[in-house]
Design a protein around this motif. Structure first.
Motif, PDB file in Angstrom:
ATOM      1  N   ALA A 162       7.130  -2.679  -7.794  1.00 30.40           N
ATOM      2  CA  ALA A 162       6.459  -3.584  -8.707  1.00 30.40           C
ATOM      3  C   ALA A 162       5.604  -2.982  -9.800  1.00 30.40           C
ATOM      4  CB  ALA A 162       6.241  -4.971  -8.185  1.00 30.40           C
ATOM      5  N   LEU A 163       4.785  -2.232  -9.281  1.00 29.77           N
ATOM      6  CA  LEU A 163       3.617  -1.624  -9.958  1.00 29.77           C
ATOM      7  C   LEU A 163       4.382  -0.618 -10.857  1.00 29.77           C
ATOM      8  CD1 LEU A 163       0.852  -1.252  -7.239  1.00 29.77           C
ATOM      9  CD2 LEU A 163       1.004  -2.899  -9.207  1.00 29.77           C
ATOM     10  N   ARG A 164       5.190   0.255 -10.195  1.00 30.58           N
ATOM     11  CA  ARG A 164       5.752   1.134 -11.363  1.00 30.58           C
ATOM     12  C   ARG A 164       6.735   0.469 -12.414  1.00 30.58           C
ATOM     13  NH1 ARG A 164       6.806   4.056  -6.199  1.00 30.58           N
ATOM     14  NH2 ARG A 164       8.936   2.800  -6.220  1.00 30.58           N
ATOM     15  N   GLU A 165       7.027  -0.889 -12.000  1.00 30.38           N
ATOM     16  CA  GLU A 165       7.780  -1.551 -13.111  1.00 30.38           C
ATOM     17  C   GLU A 165       6.783  -2.112 -14.271  1.00 30.38           C
ATOM     18  OE1 GLU A 165      11.282  -2.140 -15.098  1.00 30.38           O
ATOM     19  OE2 GLU A 165      11.336  -1.600 -12.832  1.00 30.38           O
ATOM     20  N   GLY A 166       5.608  -1.875 -14.025  1.00 35.90           N
ATOM     21  CA  GLY A 166       4.705  -2.728 -14.747  1.00 35.90           C
ATOM     22  C   GLY A 166       4.205  -4.078 -14.581  1.00 35.90           C
ATOM     23  N   PHE A 167       4.645  -4.678 -13.343  1.00 38.17           N
ATOM     24  CA  PHE A 167       4.213  -5.924 -13.040  1.00 38.17           C
ATOM     25  C   PHE A 167       2.743  -6.169 -12.879  1.00 38.17           C
ATOM     26  CE2 PHE A 167       8.695  -7.478 -10.685  1.00 38.17           C
ATOM     27  CZ  PHE A 167       9.326  -7.284 -11.936  1.00 38.17           C
ATOM     28  N   ASP A 168       2.235  -7.348 -12.970  1.00 39.61           N
ATOM     29  CA  ASP A 168       0.826  -7.865 -12.576  1.00 39.61           C
ATOM     30  C   ASP A 168       1.054  -8.167 -11.080  1.00 39.61           C
ATOM     31  OD1 ASP A 168      -1.644  -8.883 -12.332  1.00 39.61           O
ATOM     32  OD2 ASP A 168      -1.607  -9.895 -14.194  1.00 39.61           O
ATOM     33  N   VAL A 169       0.446  -7.552 -10.152  1.00 41.63           N
ATOM     34  CA  VAL A 169       0.757  -7.877  -8.886  1.00 41.63           C
ATOM     35  C   VAL A 169      -0.464  -8.503  -8.159  1.00 41.63           C
ATOM     36  CG1 VAL A 169       1.418  -7.035  -6.412  1.00 41.63           C
ATOM     37  CG2 VAL A 169       2.521  -6.116  -8.653  1.00 41.63           C
ATOM     38  N   THR A 170      -0.430  -9.696  -7.397  1.00 37.56           N
ATOM     39  CA  THR A 170      -1.440 -10.182  -6.526  1.00 37.56           C
ATOM     40  C   THR A 170      -0.918 -10.155  -5.021  1.00 37.56           C
ATOM     41  OG1 THR A 170      -2.425 -11.721  -8.171  1.00 37.56           O
ATOM     42  CG2 THR A 170      -3.030 -12.344  -6.228  1.00 37.56           C
ATOM     43  N   LEU A 171      -1.868  -9.663  -4.053  1.00 33.72           N
ATOM     44  CA  LEU A 171      -1.406  -9.620  -2.800  1.00 33.72           C
ATOM     45  C   LEU A 171      -2.219 -10.810  -1.998  1.00 33.72           C
ATOM     46  CD1 LEU A 171      -1.989  -5.951  -1.808  1.00 33.72           C
ATOM     47  CD2 LEU A 171      -0.015  -7.051  -2.583  1.00 33.72           C
ATOM     48  N   PHE A 172      -1.585 -11.356  -1.148  1.00 28.50           N
ATOM     49  CA  PHE A 172      -2.098 -12.391  -0.191  1.00 28.50           C
ATOM     50  C   PHE A 172      -1.848 -11.863   1.332  1.00 28.50           C
ATOM     51  CE2 PHE A 172      -1.528 -15.779   2.796  1.00 28.50           C
ATOM     52  CZ  PHE A 172      -2.864 -16.739   2.757  1.00 28.50           C
ATOM     53  N   GLY A 173      -3.023 -11.887   2.083  1.00 32.18           N
ATOM     54  CA  GLY A 173      -2.789 -11.384   3.438  1.00 32.18           C
ATOM     55  C   GLY A 173      -4.145 -11.674   4.021  1.00 32.18           C
ATOM     56  N   ARG A 174      -4.020 -10.939   5.461  1.00 30.07           N
ATOM     57  CA  ARG A 174      -5.249 -10.962   6.226  1.00 30.07           C
ATOM     58  C   ARG A 174      -6.564  -9.932   5.932  1.00 30.07           C
ATOM     59  NH1 ARG A 174      -2.652 -10.988  12.046  1.00 30.07           N
ATOM     60  NH2 ARG A 174      -1.402  -9.277  10.991  1.00 30.07           N
ATOM     61  N   GLY A 175      -5.959  -8.995   5.147  1.00 29.95           N
ATOM     62  CA  GLY A 175      -6.916  -7.581   4.975  1.00 29.95           C
ATOM     63  C   GLY A 175      -7.127  -6.703   5.848  1.00 29.95           C
ATOM     64  N   ARG A 176      -6.356  -6.734   6.925  1.00 30.81           N
ATOM     65  CA  ARG A 176      -6.583  -5.965   8.225  1.00 30.81           C
ATOM     66  C   ARG A 176      -5.875  -4.648   7.787  1.00 30.81           C
ATOM     67  NH1 ARG A 176      -5.568 -10.557  12.844  1.00 30.81           N
ATOM     68  NH2 ARG A 176      -7.213 -11.901  12.364  1.00 30.81           N
ATOM     69  N   THR A 177      -4.873  -4.477   7.251  1.00 33.80           N
ATOM     70  CA  THR A 177      -4.211  -3.195   7.028  1.00 33.80           C
ATOM     71  C   THR A 177      -4.237  -2.861   5.435  1.00 33.80           C
ATOM     72  OG1 THR A 177      -2.025  -4.204   7.059  1.00 33.80           O
ATOM     73  CG2 THR A 177      -2.743  -3.550   9.138  1.00 33.80           C
ATOM     74  N   GLY A 178      -4.175  -1.469   5.478  1.00 36.79           N
ATOM     75  CA  GLY A 178      -3.836  -1.096   3.940  1.00 36.79           C
ATOM     76  C   GLY A 178      -5.148  -1.316   2.939  1.00 36.79           C
ATOM     77  N   ALA A 179      -6.251  -1.412   3.662  1.00 32.67           N
ATOM     78  CA  ALA A 179      -7.365  -1.663   2.526  1.00 32.67           C
ATOM     79  C   ALA A 179      -7.368  -0.384   1.507  1.00 32.67           C
ATOM     80  CB  ALA A 179      -8.428  -1.654   3.269  1.00 32.67           C
ATOM     81  N   GLU A 180      -6.857   0.686   1.798  1.00 30.65           N
ATOM     82  CA  GLU A 180      -7.075   1.829   0.803  1.00 30.65           C
ATOM     83  C   GLU A 180      -6.002   1.714  -0.306  1.00 30.65           C
ATOM     84  OE1 GLU A 180      -4.120   3.027   3.652  1.00 30.65           O
ATOM     85  OE2 GLU A 180      -5.992   2.009   3.826  1.00 30.65           O
ATOM     86  N   LEU A 181      -4.708   0.873  -0.037  1.00 29.33           N
ATOM     87  CA  LEU A 181      -3.860   0.861  -0.824  1.00 29.33           C
ATOM     88  C   LEU A 181      -4.002   0.293  -2.223  1.00 29.33           C
ATOM     89  CD1 LEU A 181      -0.912   0.214   1.937  1.00 29.33           C
ATOM     90  CD2 LEU A 181      -1.370   2.336   0.847  1.00 29.33           C
ATOM     91  N   PHE A 182      -3.394   0.588  -3.326  1.00 36.12           N
ATOM     92  CA  PHE A 182      -3.195  -0.287  -4.564  1.00 36.12           C
ATOM     93  C   PHE A 182      -4.407  -0.624  -4.978  1.00 36.12           C
ATOM     94  CE2 PHE A 182       0.591  -1.609  -1.766  1.00 36.12           C
ATOM     95  CZ  PHE A 182       1.477  -0.694  -2.029  1.00 36.12           C
ATOM     96  N   PRO A 183      -5.389   0.411  -5.080  1.00 37.03           N
ATOM     97  CA  PRO A 183      -6.813   0.099  -5.870  1.00 37.03           C
ATOM     98  C   PRO A 183      -6.600  -0.502  -7.209  1.00 37.03           C
ATOM     99  CG  PRO A 183      -6.127   2.465  -6.130  1.00 37.03           C
ATOM    100  CD  PRO A 183      -5.172   1.904  -5.036  1.00 37.03           C
ATOM    101  N   GLY A 184      -7.408  -1.727  -7.392  1.00 39.57           N
ATOM    102  CA  GLY A 184      -7.230  -2.565  -8.533  1.00 39.57           C
ATOM    103  C   GLY A 184      -6.310  -3.621  -8.436  1.00 39.57           C
ATOM    104  N   VAL A 185      -5.427  -3.890  -7.393  1.00 40.29           N
ATOM    105  CA  VAL A 185      -4.728  -4.896  -7.299  1.00 40.29           C
ATOM    106  C   VAL A 185      -5.684  -6.113  -6.476  1.00 40.29           C
ATOM    107  CG1 VAL A 185      -2.755  -5.941  -6.291  1.00 40.29           C
ATOM    108  CG2 VAL A 185      -2.623  -3.583  -7.095  1.00 40.29           C
TER     109      VAL A 185
END
Length: 321
Positions: free
Chosen positions: A20-43
């Motif tokens: 989705a980010l490669r497609e240029g989407f404006d992405v928001t994540l919802f979750g517990r924040g326990r995994t992948g904290a280093e992923l997708f900076p700025g999202v």
């Protein structure tokens, strides 16, 4: 396009967000924040917990989204509470379901999305072989009831690729890479369907772009494949040679990776025609295997929660002769 991903940092969700980010989407994540904290900076990330019903951050978030992708809904409560928190602030609701929704009898090879589903199960928080599929059926029904033509259902088969947290495909990639005699507690001609996680992600994003309703079987690879052929591809990618040695199924742990009883072989021969027409790519199995092999080696090949250890397999092969 503004999209909200419910669970977007582990395997399938991770692949969807990356696409989705490669497609240029404006992405928001919802979750517990326990995994992948280093992923997708700025999202942007909204913290909450579907297990405890904590959707406060989602309810309080301003604005809305063109679409939501629900990767982490497993029981009807998950879907119901998410929809209640979102209200009318979302355009399309894409629910990632499962091939486990389908009836297990009276189904032949090539069955499609119109195949009868299992009876829904609503009042459960326990997910096992008896409840997982029926709970997904109930989730599908609730999403369709709420959003109608604004609902999309994607039913993946066995998903393979880098960052796989389950390890069924990774087991055979790793085992074939060791070469030699391989214990096979199943029949070589058993059909196998695995879909690359990145192909699944591309389908999801394409469905959102096209604003397409309906249900879609996300299964692969493109050509029919047997268990023996899959192992041979994994060995070829690794540059090794293998010899498959039949062993009794009761000599190995239950739910052995990719092994399916013959009565369920039709479940591994679903039609992907509708999904292909909607944009599901067909990454060659050899490419998926090579990428998984490279990723697994890069992470140091940690112990898997499935299959046989090298020592256990050696003992079993010694008995098999």
């Amino acid at each position: 396009m503004r999209i909200l991903v419910l669970g977007g940092t582990a395997f399938v969700g991770r692949a969807i967000v990356a696409d989705a980010l490669r497609e240029g989407f404006d992405v928001t994540l919802f979750g517990r924040g326990r995994t992948g904290a280093e992923l997708f900076p700025g999202v942007p990330r909204l913290l909450g917990d579907r297990d405890t019903g904590d959707y406060a951050a989602l309810r309080e978030a301003g604005g809305g989204w063109d679409a939501v992708v629900d990767v982490s809904g497993y029981v009807p409560r998950h879907a119901g509470e998410a929809m209640a928190a979102l209200g009318d602030r979302v355009g399309r609701y894409l629910f990632v379901s499962s091939q486990a929704v389908y009836a297990r009898s009276g189904v032949g090879p090539g069955s499609d999305e119109d195949t009868p589903r299992r009876p829904p199960v609503r009042h459960t928080e326990v997910l096992d072989d008896d409840t997982y599929g029926p709970a997904k059926v109930a989730c599908e029904d609730d999403v369709l009831a709420r959003y109608g033509d604004r609902a999309t259902i994607v039913r993946p088969g066995r998903v393979a690729g880098p960052h796989d947290v389950q390890g069924a495909f990774t087991y055979w990639v790793r085992r074939a890479a060791r070469g030699g005699r391989v214990a096979l507690p199943g029949r070589p001609e058993q059909p196998v369907q695995v879909v690359d996680s990145r192909d699944l992600a591309r389908l999801v994003v394409r469905l959102l772009i096209d604003d397409r309703p309906g249900a879609f079987n996300a299964v692969g690879p493109a050509e029919p494949t047997t268990l023996a052929e899959l192992i041979a591809v994994c060995a070829e990618v690794a540059g090794t040679r293998v010899e498959l040695v039949p062993v009794p199924p009761d000599a190995v742990p239950p739910m052995f990776p990719l092994i399916t009883p013959e009565a369920m072989w039709a479940d591994r021969q679903r039609s992907s025609a509708r999904a292909r027409a909607a944009g599901l790519p067909a990454t060659p199995l050899a490419v998926t295997a090579a990428d998984v092999l490279a990723w697994d080696r890069e992470r140091g090949e940690p112990p898997l929660d499935c299959g046989l250890s090298a020592a256990a397999e050696e003992r079993l092969l010694g008995v098999a002769g």
